[in-house]
Design an enzyme around this catalytic site. Structure first.
Site, PDB file in Angstrom:
ATOM      1  N   CYS A 138       1.158  -1.260   0.457  1.00 22.11           N
ATOM      2  CA  CYS A 138       0.182  -0.165  -0.115  1.00 22.11           C
ATOM      3  C   CYS A 138       0.785   1.567  -0.048  1.00 22.11           C
ATOM      4  O   CYS A 138       0.319   2.286   0.061  1.00 22.11           O
ATOM      5  CB  CYS A 138      -0.929  -0.049   1.093  1.00 22.11           C
ATOM      6  SG  CYS A 138      -1.919  -1.329   1.363  1.00 22.11           S
ATOM      7  N   HIS A 265      -3.424   7.611   6.207  1.00 22.72           N
ATOM      8  CA  HIS A 265      -3.486   6.676   5.546  1.00 22.72           C
ATOM      9  C   HIS A 265      -4.866   6.300   5.874  1.00 22.72           C
ATOM     10  O   HIS A 265      -5.317   5.565   4.736  1.00 22.72           O
ATOM     11  CB  HIS A 265      -2.354   4.927   6.210  1.00 22.72           C
ATOM     12  CG  HIS A 265      -2.631   3.913   5.371  1.00 22.72           C
ATOM     13  ND1 HIS A 265      -2.450   4.132   4.324  1.00 22.72           N
ATOM     14  CD2 HIS A 265      -2.442   3.063   5.150  1.00 22.72           C
ATOM     15  CE1 HIS A 265      -1.951   2.474   3.260  1.00 22.72           C
ATOM     16  NE2 HIS A 265      -2.320   2.103   4.472  1.00 22.72           N
ATOM     17  N   HIS A 299      -9.942   1.776  -0.645  1.00 25.68           N
ATOM     18  CA  HIS A 299      -8.504   1.704  -0.709  1.00 25.68           C
ATOM     19  C   HIS A 299      -7.957   1.266  -1.779  1.00 25.68           C
ATOM     20  O   HIS A 299      -7.986  -0.319  -2.177  1.00 25.68           O
ATOM     21  CB  HIS A 299      -8.289   0.312   0.972  1.00 25.68           C
ATOM     22  CG  HIS A 299      -6.920   0.538   0.969  1.00 25.68           C
ATOM     23  ND1 HIS A 299      -5.760   1.125   0.388  1.00 25.68           N
ATOM     24  CD2 HIS A 299      -5.610   0.009   1.716  1.00 25.68           C
ATOM     25  CE1 HIS A 299      -4.415   1.060   0.475  1.00 25.68           C
ATOM     26  NE2 HIS A 299      -4.476   0.111   1.984  1.00 25.68           N
TER      27      HIS A 299
END
Length: 369
Positions: A138, A265, A299
């Site tokens: 990520c 995040h 995400h």
């Protein structure tokens, strides 16, 4: 060696919440999530995902997005430009589609499966001076931006095109399901009732250059860390995220009190949000506005760093702090977790990307002086 300044001069994005960066930022401010419920990916289990509704392939959308950035840039072509791609799954969806249809490997092209498949596809459409691909889960495209920053700062390149790209790969979705972190509803980052994340697909393209344009935003600093606490869970005290943020500020010679906005995040998982909130509180207390925009975009995995960099750039340009959507009861009582879009005068914005294995990257953006 003198350090060159690094500027974000052109950008464009596509995700479930907007077919352009402008429509995405409008959706974020209006709190209009692009997350929808799907029941075809996991048997007998509906899950919330961020899917781009597209009449043609996502690879074609990627090419179009790069063309838009080229047009914005004023460059004739990318012949003197370095291509840097960040992706967690590369071309996995392409090969999955072939295998699931034919139940054989015969027609699978290895070049369209590996991590640099995206660079391979783009290099067949445009002419780049060179290319490199990053796959660090990520943080992939955040690390791609960090590499671009270093190449321009050191004078190796004048133009670097950064591409964050990930698709809804079945392997990825089921992998996160196996970890038990998928939600069946739009995620609620930092809320006490959060129950998981929303996997999503996205494209984010940014052109970084060594000379500014009228509306440029400067990429001032990059910070990295690897706390290696656990293969999948972050350190509970947020030590890795804290160090990455500190390094980004140190790189830019900016004090924490000067940062007006932190794009967290903020995945909506129990472990990530608690750890990151602890890290942000340790560095900023309640002095910076904080939000996660993943409740709108989902995400986007390897694309998240680049997509949220664009969100930070637009927040600075428009002087608007993006809100937390679906945040009802914050778990952390210290952080200033904004619940509605907030006009605000601020000069610096920080973007966090946190990944498996304690791989953390922070990017600091600022208005031109």
């Amino acid at each position: 060696m003198p350090k060159n300044s690094v500027f974000v001069n052109s950008f464009e994005s596509v995700c479930c919440a907007g077919e352009s960066s402008e429509t995405l930022f409008e959706a974020i401010c209006a709190q209009q999530s692009g997350i929808k419920i799907f029941d075809e990916f996991i048997q007998n289990k509906p899950i919330a995902l961020g899917k781009i509704e597209k009449p043609f392939s996502i690879e074609a959308i990627l090419e179009l997005t790069c063309k838009k950035v080229l047009t914005q840039s004023g460059l004739e072509n990318f012949a003197d430009t370095l291509l840097v791609v960040g992706s967690s799954v590369g071309g996995m969806q392409i090969t999955e589609g072939i295998f699931l249809k034919e139940h054989a490997y015969t027609n699978i092209d290895p070049k369209l499966h590996v991590i640099d498949a995206i660079a391979h596809i783009l290099s067949s459409k445009f002419s780049f001076k060179d290319d490199i691909s990053f796959s660090t889960a990520c943080t992939s495209s955040a690390n791609a931006l960090g590499y671009a920053y270093e190449m321009i700062a050191k004078g190796v390149y004048e133009n670097v095109l950064v591409v964050g790209f990930d698709t809804l790969s079945l392997t990825t979705i089921r992998g996160f399901d196996a970890l038990g972190v998928l939600s069946s509803r739009p995620c609620q980052p930092f809320d006490v009732n959060r129950d998981g994340m929303n996997v999503a697909e996205g494209i984010a393209v940014l052109l970084l250059q060594n000379k500014p344009h009228e509306k440029s935003i400067e990429l001032l600093g990059v910070g990295y860390s690897s706390d290696a606490h656990h293969m999948a869970h972050p350190s509970p005290d947020g030590a890795g995220a804290l160090f990455a943020m500190q390094q980004a500020l140190k790189c830019a010679n900016v004090e924490p009190h000067a940062v007006g906005y932190v794009n967290a995040h903020g995945t909506g998982t129990s472990a990530n949000d608690a750890s990151e909130a602890c890290a942000i509180e340790s560095l900023f207390g309640s002095n910076a506005y904080v939000s996660s925009t993943k409740s709108i975009t989902g995400h986007t995995l390897g694309a998240a760093g680049a997509l949220e960099a664009i969100i930070c750039v637009m927040a600075l340009q428009k002087q608007i702090v993006p809100p937390n959507t679906h945040l009802v009861e914050p778990e952390n009582k210290t952080l200033d977790l904004v619940k509605v879009a907030k006009p605000h005068t601020f000069r610096y914005a920080l973007s966090n990307s946190l990944a498996f294995g304690g791989n953390n990257t922070s990017l600091l953006f600022g208005l031109l002086q």
